[in-house]
Design an enzyme around this catalytic site. Sequence first.
Site, PDB file in Angstrom:
ATOM      1  CB  SER A 128      -0.841  -0.014   1.396  1.00  0.00           C
ATOM      2  OG  SER A 128      -1.753   1.153   1.077  1.00  0.00           O
ATOM      3  CD  GLU A 129      -1.104   5.310  -3.135  1.00  0.00           C
ATOM      4  OE1 GLU A 129      -1.165   6.672  -3.219  1.00  0.00           O
ATOM      5  OE2 GLU A 129      -1.505   4.603  -3.765  1.00  0.00           O
ATOM      6  CG  ASN A 130      -0.779   3.786   3.659  1.00  0.00           C
ATOM      7  OD1 ASN A 130      -1.040   2.757   2.772  1.00  0.00           O
ATOM      8  ND2 ASN A 130      -1.056   3.346   4.830  1.00  0.00           N
ATOM      9  CB  SER A 156       5.621   3.796   0.110  1.00  0.00           C
ATOM     10  OG  SER A 156       4.757   2.845  -0.671  1.00  0.00           O
TER      11      SER A 156
END
Length: 214
Positions: free
Chosen positions: A47-49, A89
């Site tokens: 997940s990009e976070n 990320s």
Amino acid sequence: MPSFSRTDMAAKAAADIPEGWVVNLGIGMPTLIADQVPLSREVIFQSENGVLGMGPAPEKGRENPWLINAGKQMVTLRPGGSICHHADSFAMIRGGHIDLCVLGGFEVAENGDLANWATSENDTAPAVGGAMDLGAGAKRLWVVMDHTTKDGRPKIVERCGYPLTSLGSVSRVYTNLAVLDVVQGLGFVVRDIVPGMSLEELQAKSGAKLHTQS
């Protein structure tokens, strides 16, 4: 009208992900895919976070409010999962280390263009966010979306009419009516169709020419 449920769509996409791939799931319908991959399979969800090794949604009563995905939904970690800095990320994403990204969409064109962040000039503070980076940086891009809008307009089109997220990047689309491959130089090729619907009926609900597998 027969149609695949959102769970059906997520399950179909999950079954097609090869063992060992690192996969980013976009906000909305794509997040359901994590619920359809058993722990016995090694698929590494990112997940990009800053979550690597994301698991399915937590059981009721076992939620951790500090563990969320990019859409602010509470998630779990698979064994070996980890948390990293936001910059790290995006280094994974922009560095080409993501095998597959699955995004939602407003429109997908027959050349693989994706529009998924704005539909009109009246959108409230539209922002393309990380989808632009994922569309350009992931090795492959799949889209999960409804086949038409609520008023029946096709989302499978010859050319996108909405602002583009990425150019020529989509290779497969999962809709509530079909699974379509995007083949460069040819267009949409039907891999699967919902039981009870004919190819002619599917074509009538599509804004681009559909081809069958040879």
